[in-house]
Motif scaffolding. Structure first.
Motif, PDB file in Angstrom:
ATOM      1  N   LEU A 265       4.711  -4.298 -16.207  1.00 45.86           N
ATOM      2  CA  LEU A 265       4.545  -5.509 -15.382  1.00 45.86           C
ATOM      3  C   LEU A 265       4.896  -5.256 -13.916  1.00 45.86           C
ATOM      4  CD1 LEU A 265       6.161  -8.062 -17.856  1.00 45.86           C
ATOM      5  CD2 LEU A 265       3.733  -7.745 -17.412  1.00 45.86           C
ATOM      6  N   HIS A 266       5.033  -3.979 -13.510  1.00 42.36           N
ATOM      7  CA  HIS A 266       5.598  -3.709 -12.189  1.00 42.36           C
ATOM      8  C   HIS A 266       4.879  -4.440 -11.058  1.00 42.36           C
ATOM      9  CE1 HIS A 266       2.382  -0.687 -12.423  1.00 42.36           C
ATOM     10  NE2 HIS A 266       2.376  -0.701 -11.091  1.00 42.36           N
ATOM     11  N   ASP A 267       3.562  -4.581 -11.176  1.00 34.65           N
ATOM     12  CA  ASP A 267       2.809  -5.210 -10.084  1.00 34.65           C
ATOM     13  C   ASP A 267       2.413  -6.649 -10.395  1.00 34.65           C
ATOM     14  OD1 ASP A 267       2.906  -3.355  -8.104  1.00 34.65           O
ATOM     15  OD2 ASP A 267       1.010  -2.368  -8.621  1.00 34.65           O
ATOM     16  N   ILE A 268       3.111  -7.259 -11.366  1.00 31.05           N
ATOM     17  CA  ILE A 268       2.745  -8.619 -11.772  1.00 31.05           C
ATOM     18  C   ILE A 268       2.791  -9.597 -10.589  1.00 31.05           C
ATOM     19  CG2 ILE A 268       5.072  -9.410 -12.483  1.00 31.05           C
ATOM     20  CD1 ILE A 268       1.866 -10.007 -14.479  1.00 31.05           C
TER      21      ILE A 268
ATOM     22  N   GLU B 282       5.535  -8.323  -0.545  1.00 33.89           N
ATOM     23  CA  GLU B 282       6.266  -9.405  -1.236  1.00 33.89           C
ATOM     24  C   GLU B 282       6.063  -9.352  -2.757  1.00 33.89           C
ATOM     25  OE1 GLU B 282       5.049 -13.130   0.352  1.00 33.89           O
ATOM     26  OE2 GLU B 282       5.854 -12.712   2.345  1.00 33.89           O
ATOM     27  N   HIS B 283       5.112  -8.524  -3.204  1.00 32.06           N
ATOM     28  CA  HIS B 283       4.804  -8.561  -4.643  1.00 32.06           C
ATOM     29  C   HIS B 283       6.010  -8.178  -5.514  1.00 32.06           C
ATOM     30  CE1 HIS B 283       4.085  -4.164  -4.320  1.00 32.06           C
ATOM     31  NE2 HIS B 283       4.201  -4.137  -5.638  1.00 32.06           N
ATOM     32  N   CYS B 284       6.935  -7.387  -4.939  1.00 28.51           N
ATOM     33  CA  CYS B 284       8.112  -6.994  -5.738  1.00 28.51           C
ATOM     34  C   CYS B 284       8.996  -8.210  -6.009  1.00 28.51           C
ATOM     35  CB  CYS B 284       8.929  -5.935  -4.998  1.00 28.51           C
ATOM     36  SG  CYS B 284       8.001  -4.449  -4.651  1.00 28.51           S
TER      37      CYS B 284
ATOM     38  N   THR C  82      12.623  -3.392  -8.037  1.00 30.58           N
ATOM     39  CA  THR C  82      13.029  -2.153  -7.345  1.00 30.58           C
ATOM     40  C   THR C  82      11.995  -1.026  -7.448  1.00 30.58           C
ATOM     41  OG1 THR C  82      14.231  -1.506  -9.353  1.00 30.58           O
ATOM     42  CG2 THR C  82      15.496  -2.615  -7.654  1.00 30.58           C
ATOM     43  N   HIS C  83      10.780  -1.318  -7.969  1.00 26.79           N
ATOM     44  CA  HIS C  83       9.861  -0.211  -8.247  1.00 26.79           C
ATOM     45  C   HIS C  83       9.275   0.444  -6.989  1.00 26.79           C
ATOM     46  CE1 HIS C  83       6.613  -3.268  -7.871  1.00 26.79           C
ATOM     47  NE2 HIS C  83       5.813  -2.232  -7.633  1.00 26.79           N
ATOM     48  N   GLN C  84       9.475  -0.173  -5.830  1.00 29.08           N
ATOM     49  CA  GLN C  84       8.975   0.455  -4.604  1.00 29.08           C
ATOM     50  C   GLN C  84      10.101   1.024  -3.751  1.00 29.08           C
ATOM     51  OE1 GLN C  84       5.905   1.038  -4.014  1.00 29.08           O
ATOM     52  NE2 GLN C  84       4.609  -0.541  -4.931  1.00 29.08           N
ATOM     53  N   GLU C  85      11.309   1.053  -4.302  1.00 25.36           N
ATOM     54  CA  GLU C  85      12.424   1.647  -3.548  1.00 25.36           C
ATOM     55  C   GLU C  85      12.284   3.170  -3.563  1.00 25.36           C
ATOM     56  OE1 GLU C  85      14.454  -0.043  -1.868  1.00 25.36           O
ATOM     57  OE2 GLU C  85      14.623  -2.043  -2.773  1.00 25.36           O
TER      58      GLU C  85
HETATM   59 FE   LIG Z   1       3.823  -1.992  -6.730  1.00 23.20          FE
END
Ligand SMILES: [Fe+2]
Length: 412
Positions: free
Chosen positions: A253-256, A282-284, A306-309
């Motif tokens: 679901l990371h990009d939900i 903002e998607h995160c 945190t998936h884009q950190e």
């Molecule tokens: Fe993403």
């Protein structure tokens, strides 16, 4: 063995208190107050089986006869050794054993019986000067002891008490077993219900992931692939299965949060302006807020957030670094890049897995956790290819399904 008063009495001497012949004569019918058939085994109504162990024949005979006249099923043994042999072949409800015998003492027999059949009561028979031994026997598991000389009534009441005790023990044991069975059955039912519930959750999640893939056509199949890669890496890193489930849901679901991003930005073919990039980023947090209130997804929500950190603090939205980033998100970051590089994009063709490995190694310590990269590089390259092919095959099977040619489907 010393001669005791009660032994003399058996021989017909003066003052006979218990006599093999007279016991029956004085009380020929089983005593109704000691209904052994009902008490010994409530299930079968059979007479209670008693093993009498004594190395003196006349003592054995006396006790055996007295008990038989009470309706008990009695077997005699002349030694501890013989008693053990009989016990191996037959089931008993009670053992009556002398303490001092020629082939060893009754204590050893008691210990064997108690060790092998803890619910089988053992009553020790002993002379008055052995009282400390008798007490010691009770400490070792004997139910009771009979002091010689004893009256027939005393023998009978002690035996009946011991048999009653056995019934109580058996009932308690059966109750315990039934209770354990009920608890086991209920636990299994609960586990199955939880499994079903969890499967329902995952089916719902899959629908959500598919919906996102449809909205963001650039990432078709991406959610499933990146989840598979993340699981493989997490397993290799020794993450527990329970934690992997949480991480996998987060990866899927990371990009939900992109569901909340306007299509003109999400699907814009060219480069995004700085303002558009800001919205895209903002998607995160949007994804995090979508999931965090759902109890079984609150762990996954952390991965989404945190998936884009980046490992060196250069990512977004919070600029976390190193161990501040959940391990699931650090693993996901590698899996995500692996899939991004090896997938076609409208503006470039997919590159090879080797190229992805080089790029990931190049960014070790900056974008990626070096520990995760090290594990990733140790894993066989063909694994990623196989996972990708498997997921592509599943997607093709699904998309090849032509609803117009499915005659068995009910009309809507
Ligand atoms: Fe993403």
């Amino acid at each position: 063995m010393p001669t005791f008063a009660w032994q003399a009495k058996i021989r017909g001497e003066r003052g006979l208190a218990i006599n093999v012949e007279s016991v029956g004569a004085r009380n020929p019918a089983p005593d109704p107050s000691t209904d052994v058939k009902g008490r010994a085994d409530a299930g079968t109504q059979r007479p209670a089986r008693i093993l009498v162990v004594d190395d003196e024949a006349h003592v054995r005979a006396m006790m055996g006869s007295a008990l038989e006249r009470q309706g008990y099923d009695v077997q005699l043994a002349a030694s501890g050794h013989e008693a053990l042999e009989i016990l191996e072949r037959n089931a008993f409800d009670l053992v009556l054993t002398d303490i001092v015998m020629q082939d060893g003492n009754g204590i050893a027999l008691l210990e064997r019986v108690h060790g092998q059949q803890p619910q089988l009561p053992v009553v020790m028979v002993t002379a008055i000067h052995d009282i400390s031994v008798a007490i010691d026997a009770m400490r070792r598991g004997a139910y009771d002891y009979l002091l010689k000389p004893f009256e027939r009534e005393h023998l009978v009441s002690t035996v009946q008490r011991a048999l009653d005790h056995r019934v109580v023990l058996q009932e308690s044991h059966t109750y315990q077993q039934n209770l354990e069975q009920v608890v086991r059955a209920r636990t299994e039912m609960l586990r199955q219900a939880m499994d079903n519930l969890e499967n329902s959750y995952d089916v719902t999640l899959e629908a959500l992931g598919d919906a996102l893939d449809l909205k963001d056509s650039e990432t078709e199949g991406h959610s499933k692939r990146v989840t598979a890669y993340t699981i493989a890496l997490a397993r290799a890193m020794g993450i527990s299965p329970i934690e992997i489930k949480v991480i996998a849901r987060g990866a899927f679901l990371h990009d939900i949060g992109k569901m909340a991003i306007p299509d003109e930005i999400l699907r814009k073919p060219g480069t995004l302006t700085p303002e558009e990039q800001e919205v895209m980023r903002e998607h995160c947090t949007r994804g995090y807020h979508m999931l965090r209130k759902i109890p079984f997804l609150c762990g996954a929500a952390e991965i989404v957030l945190t998936h884009q950190e980046h490992y060196d603090g250069g990512g977004y939205p919070a600029g976390l670094r190193g161990g501040e980033i959940p391990i699931g998100a650090r693993i996901f970051a590698v899996a995500d890049t692996l899939d991004a590089i090896t997938s076609d994009r409208p503006y470039r063709k997919a590159r090879t897995f080797d190229a992805a490995r080089e790029e990931i190694l190049r960014c070790s310590g900056t974008q990626f956790d070096p520990g995760v990269v090290e594990m990733f590089l140790k894993m066989p390259g063909e694994l990623w290819n196989e996972l990708r092919s498997e997921i592509d095959l599943q997607s093709k099977r699904y998309s090849a399904f032509d609803i117009a040619h499915a005659p068995d489907l009910p009309s809507l």
